[in-house]
Design a protein around this motif. Structure first.
Motif, PDB file in Angstrom:
ATOM      1  N   GLN A   3       0.852  -1.185   0.000  1.00 28.19           N
ATOM      2  CA  GLN A   3       0.000   0.000   0.000  1.00 28.19           C
ATOM      3  C   GLN A   3       0.890   1.239   0.000  1.00 28.19           C
ATOM      4  O   GLN A   3       2.052   1.194   0.428  1.00 28.19           O
ATOM      5  N   SER A   5       1.494   4.532   1.754  1.00 26.80           N
ATOM      6  CA  SER A   5       1.161   5.114   3.052  1.00 26.80           C
ATOM      7  C   SER A   5       1.535   6.590   3.091  1.00 26.80           C
ATOM      8  O   SER A   5       2.610   6.983   2.625  1.00 26.80           O
ATOM      9  N   THR A  34      -7.066   2.638  -9.703  1.00 26.30           N
ATOM     10  CA  THR A  34      -7.455   3.754  -8.849  1.00 26.30           C
ATOM     11  C   THR A  34      -6.987   5.044  -9.490  1.00 26.30           C
ATOM     12  O   THR A  34      -5.802   5.186  -9.816  1.00 26.30           O
ATOM     13  N   VAL A  62      -4.172   5.858   3.824  1.00 24.34           N
ATOM     14  CA  VAL A  62      -4.077   5.255   2.499  1.00 24.34           C
ATOM     15  C   VAL A  62      -5.107   5.958   1.626  1.00 24.34           C
ATOM     16  O   VAL A  62      -6.312   5.777   1.803  1.00 24.34           O
ATOM     17  N   ALA A 122      -9.360   3.060   4.743  1.00 25.09           N
ATOM     18  CA  ALA A 122      -8.290   3.034   3.741  1.00 25.09           C
ATOM     19  C   ALA A 122      -8.857   3.031   2.333  1.00 25.09           C
ATOM     20  O   ALA A 122      -9.902   2.442   2.058  1.00 25.09           O
ATOM     21  N   TYR A 125      -5.054   3.150  -3.070  1.00 24.48           N
ATOM     22  CA  TYR A 125      -3.637   3.080  -3.441  1.00 24.48           C
ATOM     23  C   TYR A 125      -3.022   1.897  -2.706  1.00 24.48           C
ATOM     24  O   TYR A 125      -2.130   2.020  -1.872  1.00 24.48           O
ATOM     25  N   ALA A 126      -3.538   0.733  -3.021  1.00 25.69           N
ATOM     26  CA  ALA A 126      -3.161  -0.502  -2.344  1.00 25.69           C
ATOM     27  C   ALA A 126      -3.571  -1.673  -3.225  1.00 25.69           C
ATOM     28  O   ALA A 126      -4.283  -1.511  -4.218  1.00 25.69           O
ATOM     29  N   GLU A 127      -3.118  -2.846  -2.835  1.00 27.77           N
ATOM     30  CA  GLU A 127      -3.491  -4.031  -3.610  1.00 27.77           C
ATOM     31  C   GLU A 127      -4.907  -4.489  -3.329  1.00 27.77           C
ATOM     32  O   GLU A 127      -5.520  -5.170  -4.162  1.00 27.77           O
ATOM     33  N   VAL A 129      -8.733  -3.371  -0.869  1.00 21.85           N
ATOM     34  CA  VAL A 129      -9.435  -2.422  -0.010  1.00 21.85           C
ATOM     35  C   VAL A 129     -10.699  -3.091   0.500  1.00 21.85           C
ATOM     36  O   VAL A 129     -11.317  -3.900  -0.203  1.00 21.85           O
ATOM     37  N   PRO A 337      -1.984  -1.725  -9.413  1.00 19.34           N
ATOM     38  CA  PRO A 337      -0.973  -2.449  -8.643  1.00 19.34           C
ATOM     39  C   PRO A 337      -0.145  -3.433  -9.457  1.00 19.34           C
ATOM     40  O   PRO A 337       1.032  -3.628  -9.179  1.00 19.34           O
TER      41      PRO A 337
END
Length: 345
Positions: A3, A5, A34, A62, A122, A125-127, A129, A337
């Motif tokens: 992610q 952070s 995203t 996040v 969150a 911007y993460a793999e 959610v 990602p």
């Protein structure tokens, strides 16, 4: 999982953390795309403090609230969406119990949460959610999954148009040819029909060209404009607001959609003499998001040109920096990602 952070004061870092576990009524979504929103860029770069003020001691934010992906895992009572179902995420979640929420306007709930805008919720911007099941909108079969990430920003413009309620044949001016302005222009076109007068004002030639490619008439801001029934200011700088007020006819409506400047001068004499109406538009309702998701899935417009750049984790921080410096002006950059892995295979 990985992610991006944010810990405040412009500090971004990619961290490896445990994958979130969905609770009752929640679903974990594997992120495909995203969108990078300028509200995140402004917060990280210091244009405003909206991303820092939400952070407490030791908190991690996040960001990323324009998300599309595939259902991965449902929590207890989350329903029966099959793993792999493509969805767009509506990130605005109200309390669900107040009169505003019961009316479908979670965007105006005093206790609302916006996923990607607070450490407790969150973003994308993460793999993966985790969000409430009711915030997922299933994309129609055949909808390109990355186009699903455009539903959120397009809904902002569509909400403003719904509030303004232009009639068929009205003259509508949209100020700003970014993703919000384009969303407003596309929504206005659906409402006023082919006989209406629609114009987008945008200073960048490449964005005017993009508008034209989408079938929207565009001009530079120095073009003389007047006599419009409605002006949607999707920028909200002092000069764009002044332009909007001058552009509408007596008793015309100026709708403020953008929030670049928290305070801008008001041309009081013009507003009073011409009985100009001024209103604001924030986010979108549940119904607006659902309507745009359905429209996107219908294939009525080719939205692929809006996606002008894609980055993975190793390019995400650089994209923030490039937007902040002005080196990058893409209408939409999508964080994906798996992007680098796709490129190498």
């Amino acid at each position: 999982m990985l992610q991006l952070s944010y810990r405040g004061s412009g500090a971004l870092a990619v961290d490896d953390v445990p994958a979130p576990v969905p609770g009752p009524g929640e679903v974990r979504v594997r992120v495909h795309s995203t969108g990078l929103c300028m509200s995140d860029v402004y917060g990280v770069s210091g244009v405003n403090d909206r991303r820092d003020v939400v952070l407490g001691e030791g908190d991690v934010l996040v960001m990323g609230h324009e998300v599309a992906g595939h259902v991965e895992l449902g929590g207890p009572g989350a329903g029966d969406l099959a793993p792999g179902t493509p969805v767009a995420i509506d990130p605005i979640a109200g309390c669900g119990d107040c009169p505003t929420c019961r009316a479908g306007d979670e965007n105006l709930c005093d206790a609302r949460t916006v996923y990607g805008c607070t450490p407790a919720a969150a973003g994308g911007y993460a793999e993966a959610v985790v969000v409430p099941r009711r915030k997922l909108h299933v994309l129609a079969p055949g909808t390109p999954i990355e186009v699903g990430a455009l539903v959120e920003p397009l809904s902002v413009g569509a909400h403003a148009v719904r509030l303004a309620a232009p009639a068929a044949g009205d003259a509508v001016l949209v100020i700003g040819g970014g993703i919000i302005g384009i969303g407003a222009a596309l929504a206005a076109r659906r409402r006023i029909g082919a006989v209406g007068k629609l114009l987008v004002l945008e200073p960048r030639a490449e964005r005017r060209a993009l508008c034209e490619a989408l079938g929207l008439r565009a001009a530079a801001p120095d073009s003389p404009v007047d006599g419009f029934d409605l002006a949607l200011d999707c920028v909200a700088r002092p000069e764009t607001f002044a332009n909007a007020v001058q552009a509408v006819r007596p008793q015309g409506l100026v709708m403020l959609v953008g929030i670049f400047s928290d305070e801008i001068p008001l041309p009081v004499s013009t507003v009073v003499w011409r009985e100009t109406r001024i209103a604001g538009s924030f986010g979108y309702s549940d119904g607006d998001f659902a309507d745009v998701a359905q429209w996107v899935g219908s294939g009525a417009a080719d939205l692929a040109p809006l996606v002008q750049q894609r980055v993975g984790f190793d390019g995400l921080t650089g994209a923030f920096e490039d937007y902040a410096s002005g080196a990058l002006t893409a209408v939409r950059t999508l964080f994906q990602p798996g992007f680098e892995q796709q490129e190498r295979t």
